[in-house]
Scaffold this active site. Structure first.
Site, PDB file in Angstrom:
ATOM      1  N   GLY A  16       7.299  -2.413   6.911  1.00  0.00           N
ATOM      2  CA  GLY A  16       6.040  -2.369   6.755  1.00  0.00           C
ATOM      3  C   GLY A  16       6.041  -2.372   5.180  1.00  0.00           C
ATOM      4  O   GLY A  16       6.865  -2.809   4.209  1.00  0.00           O
ATOM      5  N   ASN A  17       4.648  -2.189   4.410  1.00  0.00           N
ATOM      6  CA  ASN A  17       4.739  -2.281   2.937  1.00  0.00           C
ATOM      7  C   ASN A  17       3.753  -1.168   2.711  1.00  0.00           C
ATOM      8  O   ASN A  17       3.027  -0.535   3.306  1.00  0.00           O
ATOM      9  CB  ASN A  17       4.281  -3.422   2.603  1.00  0.00           C
ATOM     10  CG  ASN A  17       3.070  -4.012   2.889  1.00  0.00           C
ATOM     11  OD1 ASN A  17       2.093  -3.577   2.896  1.00  0.00           O
ATOM     12  ND2 ASN A  17       3.006  -5.156   4.104  1.00  0.00           N
TER      13      ASN A  17
END
Ligand code: CTP
Length: 399
Positions: A210-211
């Site tokens: 993810g980020n």
């Protein structure tokens, strides 16, 4: 200031030195043709007298729940319904805290809790109070509740210290209200699709790629477009933010799910704004069972490219549809953003540079340049709500 004419505005005043500036604000609003009802806290009266305020507003100032000698009850409910907007200036740390938690021990807070109209606050306090995590938390809560924060300026404070916490100037506050009413319904009838937040690409049942995207920029755009009368669909990756009021929020997890939701909505869309930080790659294989630690090494996790949602919609775009992208760049910012504009067949791209302090991921502020094939407009560092309003202004101009 022509948009203020005939508008019903509640001016809330709490107890801070900046209350002297509220007199100027009141005068500006009245001069612009607004009907203003002042609601002042008991502490506010220590700083500015109700006589001045009632003389300027042409209405008795409301402060107590009852008029002591007659027992007449002041209805915060009626006031809340009467108002087209409520602005609290100055908003002290204490008033912000009470608003955030619903401590309704004075007429200003009960009126706030009853208000059906949009609420604006102009915080004013000393720099340490402003910077305290409690204040930050309360402002974030209020923002999530839909309150617009008119950011305080940095300058000399009543304590003679210099820092952030000075109430914004009355002219600016009046201008914020004026442009709010001007914009009020300029997106009525428009169908807007917005993506926001990160995407999570599952590796196994407990892990993902993810980020750090918080989703704040996309959510601010959704709330702002809805407040301006648009019919908004927000396709959001995983975030901790509540659904914005009046917005059709579709929660997804991965880039593929986000694409699917966007493709469903796109044909019936006038404006699509791609504010999500979509993961560029996803694991080729998903492990049904948690990958255990017993292995000495895990073979490489093979990644495959995710679909490009913006480019997919760009390829499908009809005449009359407007597609807006975002670009977060570290170097060659404008050139890279322009390249994306062309490659994804966008009409506009909003550039934020990670080099700018206070811009980009996780923050409540952003500094953007709005780029079209013909132009580039740089804006200053502002709250994400204010940035959202600027971006929508640019979109309206293009439509
Ligand atoms: N975008 C998208 N789908 C993707 C990747 C990006 O819709 N799979 C959108 C973003 O929402 C943004 C724009 O495309 O509006 C640009 O995103 P960015 O990550 O900067 O561009 P990339 O094409 O991923 O380029 P790079 O990572 O090489 O900078």
């Amino acid at each position: 200031m022509s948009n203020l004419k005939g508008k019903h505005i509640i001016l809330g005043i709490s107890g801070g030195i900046a209350a002297y500036k509220s007199v100027v604000l009141l005068r500006l609003l009245v001069k612009a043709g607004a009907e203003v009802q002042v609601v002042i806290t008991p502490n506010g009266k220590e700083f500015i007298t109700p006589v001045t305020l009632s003389a300027l507003s042409g209405k008795p100032v409301v402060s107590e729940f009852f008029t002591a000698n007659t027992g007449e009850w002041h209805s915060h409910v009626d006031l809340g319904l009467w108002a087209d907007a409520m602005v609290i200036a100055p908003a002290t740390a204490s008033t912000l805290a009470k608003m955030a938690t619903g401590v309704a021990d004075n007429m200003l807070i009960t009126t706030y809790l009853s208000a059906k109209a949009p609420v604006f606050v102009a915080p004013a306090m000393d720099l340490d109070m402003m910077a305290h995590p409690t204040t930050t938390r309360n402002l974030a809560t209020l923002q999530a509740d839909g309150v617009t924060i008119i950011e305080p300026a940095t300058g000399e404070l009543a304590s003679h210290l210099v820092g952030r916490g000075r109430m914004e100037e009355p002219e600016k506050i009046a201008a914020v209200l004026d442009s709010f009413f001007g914009r009020n319904h300029d997106m009525a009838g428009r169908k807007v699709l917005i993506t926001a937040g990160p995407t999570y690409e599952r590796i196994d049942p407990v892990r993902f790629i993810g980020n750090f995207s918080s989703g704040k920029m996309g959510y601010a755009l959704a709330a702002c477009a809805a407040a301006r009368g648009a019919e908004v669909t927000l396709v959001s990756g995983p975030t901790e933010l509540p659904d914005p009021p009046g917005v059709n929020t579709v929660r997804v997890e991965s880039a593929r799910q986000m694409l699917e939701a966007c493709e469903k909505a796109f044909d019936n869309t006038d404006v699509a704004i791609m504010a999500a930080a979509v993961a560029d790659y996803a694991p080729r294989h998903y492990a049904d069972h948690k990958i255990k630690r017993e292995h000495d090494a895990v073979e490489a996790i093979e990644l495959v490219k995710n679909p490009d949602i913006a480019a997919t919609l760009g390829a499908r775009k009809r005449d009359g549809q407007l597609l807006v992208g975002f670009a977060l760049e570290t170097d060659n910012a404008e050139a890279n953003a322009r390249e994306k504009l062309v490659r994804k067949n966008l009409d506009m791209i909003v550039l934020n540079s990670l080099a700018d302090k206070g811009a980009g991921f996780g923050t409540d502020t952003n500094k953007v340049t709005v780029i079209t094939p013909e132009s580039a407009t740089a804006f200053s560092l502002k709250s994400k709500n204010a940035v959202a309003a600027d971006i929508l202004d640019c979109i309206i101009k293009k439509l």
